[in-house]
Design an enzyme around this catalytic site. Sequence first.
Site, mmCIF file in Angstrom:
data_model
loop_
_atom_site.group_PDB
_atom_site.id
_atom_site.type_symbol
_atom_site.label_atom_id
_atom_site.label_comp_id
_atom_site.label_asym_id
_atom_site.label_seq_id
_atom_site.Cartn_x
_atom_site.Cartn_y
_atom_site.Cartn_z
ATOM 1 N N ASN A 55 0.832 -1.196 0.000
ATOM 2 C CA ASN A 55 0.000 0.000 0.000
ATOM 3 C C ASN A 55 0.873 1.254 0.000
ATOM 4 O O ASN A 55 1.952 1.293 0.589
ATOM 5 C CB ASN A 55 -1.012 -0.004 1.151
ATOM 6 C CG ASN A 55 -0.423 -0.173 2.534
ATOM 7 O OD1 ASN A 55 0.569 -0.872 2.735
ATOM 8 N ND2 ASN A 55 -1.049 0.450 3.518
ATOM 9 N N VAL A 56 0.375 2.270 -0.706
ATOM 10 C CA VAL A 56 1.055 3.551 -0.819
ATOM 11 C C VAL A 56 0.011 4.621 -0.538
ATOM 12 O O VAL A 56 -0.878 4.860 -1.350
ATOM 13 C CB VAL A 56 1.664 3.752 -2.220
ATOM 14 C CG1 VAL A 56 2.345 5.117 -2.326
ATOM 15 C CG2 VAL A 56 2.639 2.623 -2.560
ATOM 16 N N GLU A 57 0.102 5.206 0.653
ATOM 17 C CA GLU A 57 -0.890 6.188 1.071
ATOM 18 C C GLU A 57 -0.545 7.574 0.546
ATOM 19 O O GLU A 57 0.559 7.827 0.064
ATOM 20 C CB GLU A 57 -0.991 6.207 2.595
ATOM 21 C CG GLU A 57 -1.517 4.902 3.160
ATOM 22 C CD GLU A 57 -1.619 4.883 4.663
ATOM 23 O OE1 GLU A 57 -2.238 3.933 5.168
ATOM 24 O OE2 GLU A 57 -1.084 5.786 5.349
ATOM 25 N N ASN A 58 -1.537 8.472 0.680
ATOM 26 C CA ASN A 58 -1.402 9.838 0.220
ATOM 27 C C ASN A 58 -2.127 10.731 1.216
ATOM 28 O O ASN A 58 -3.149 10.322 1.769
ATOM 29 C CB ASN A 58 -2.026 9.952 -1.176
ATOM 30 C CG ASN A 58 -1.750 11.281 -1.827
ATOM 31 O OD1 ASN A 58 -2.397 12.260 -1.496
ATOM 32 N ND2 ASN A 58 -0.817 11.298 -2.745
ATOM 33 N N ALA A 59 -1.622 11.943 1.429
ATOM 34 C CA ALA A 59 -2.271 12.868 2.351
ATOM 35 C C ALA A 59 -3.727 13.128 1.951
ATOM 36 O O ALA A 59 -4.574 13.360 2.789
ATOM 37 C CB ALA A 59 -1.498 14.186 2.415
ATOM 38 N N SER A 60 -4.003 13.047 0.674
ATOM 39 C CA SER A 60 -5.382 13.097 0.190
ATOM 40 C C SER A 60 -5.852 11.647 0.140
ATOM 41 O O SER A 60 -5.666 10.942 -0.842
ATOM 42 C CB SER A 60 -5.421 13.728 -1.206
ATOM 43 O OG SER A 60 -6.710 13.623 -1.742
ATOM 44 N N CYS A 66 -4.024 0.675 -2.702
ATOM 45 C CA CYS A 66 -3.983 -0.578 -1.945
ATOM 46 C C CYS A 66 -2.822 -1.431 -2.449
ATOM 47 O O CYS A 66 -2.332 -1.249 -3.567
ATOM 48 C CB CYS A 66 -5.277 -1.359 -2.146
ATOM 49 S SG CYS A 66 -6.747 -0.516 -1.565
ATOM 50 N N GLU A 68 -3.000 -4.406 -3.446
ATOM 51 C CA GLU A 68 -3.450 -5.135 -4.635
ATOM 52 C C GLU A 68 -3.272 -4.293 -5.892
ATOM 53 O O GLU A 68 -2.919 -4.819 -6.955
ATOM 54 C CB GLU A 68 -4.932 -5.535 -4.484
ATOM 55 C CG GLU A 68 -5.188 -6.551 -3.388
ATOM 56 C CD GLU A 68 -5.412 -5.939 -2.001
ATOM 57 O OE1 GLU A 68 -5.935 -6.656 -1.136
ATOM 58 O OE2 GLU A 68 -5.064 -4.754 -1.784
ATOM 59 N N CYS A 102 -10.816 -4.255 -4.219
ATOM 60 C CA CYS A 102 -9.652 -5.056 -4.592
ATOM 61 C C CYS A 102 -10.059 -6.429 -5.126
ATOM 62 O O CYS A 102 -9.391 -6.974 -5.994
ATOM 63 C CB CYS A 102 -8.693 -5.173 -3.417
ATOM 64 S SG CYS A 102 -7.880 -3.585 -3.082
#
Length: 142
Positions: A55-60, A66, A68, A102
């Site tokens: 997973n690679v999150e973002n401030a937005s 995800c 997947e 997913c």
Amino acid sequence: MADSNGGAADVGEIDWEPLAAAAHEAMLHAYAPYSRFPVGAAALTEDGRIVSGTNVENASYGLSLCAECTMVGNLQMTGGGRLSAFYCVNSAGAVLMPCGRCRQLLYEFAAPGMVLMTTTGIRAMDDVLPDAFGPQHLEEIS
């Protein structure tokens, strides 16, 4: 077990340990500063490759990816193909069930007979996404 693509999975032929290890390794590379919930995913392709993602999150928050999603990107970047078996873990190594979004993504790239390791054991794609909508339905419309 059969999936909606019409195939039957031979679960006995799948070595789940390398998938679990690849999912765990992917999880170590997560970018999860907001949820603090790193996730790793790995899948076996029909031709025997293992692809993984995290997973690679973002401030937005809505722009976060995800595990997947990045795994399917890895699949496409390394030659494409179809997924035969899937495994997803959290930071403790516990198996995670893919969310509905997913599951739809996995369905799009599923090989006939694809199986998933789930929180309740090994299950066919058709069991985790019954009556799925896929590319074949778009062909019926046109």
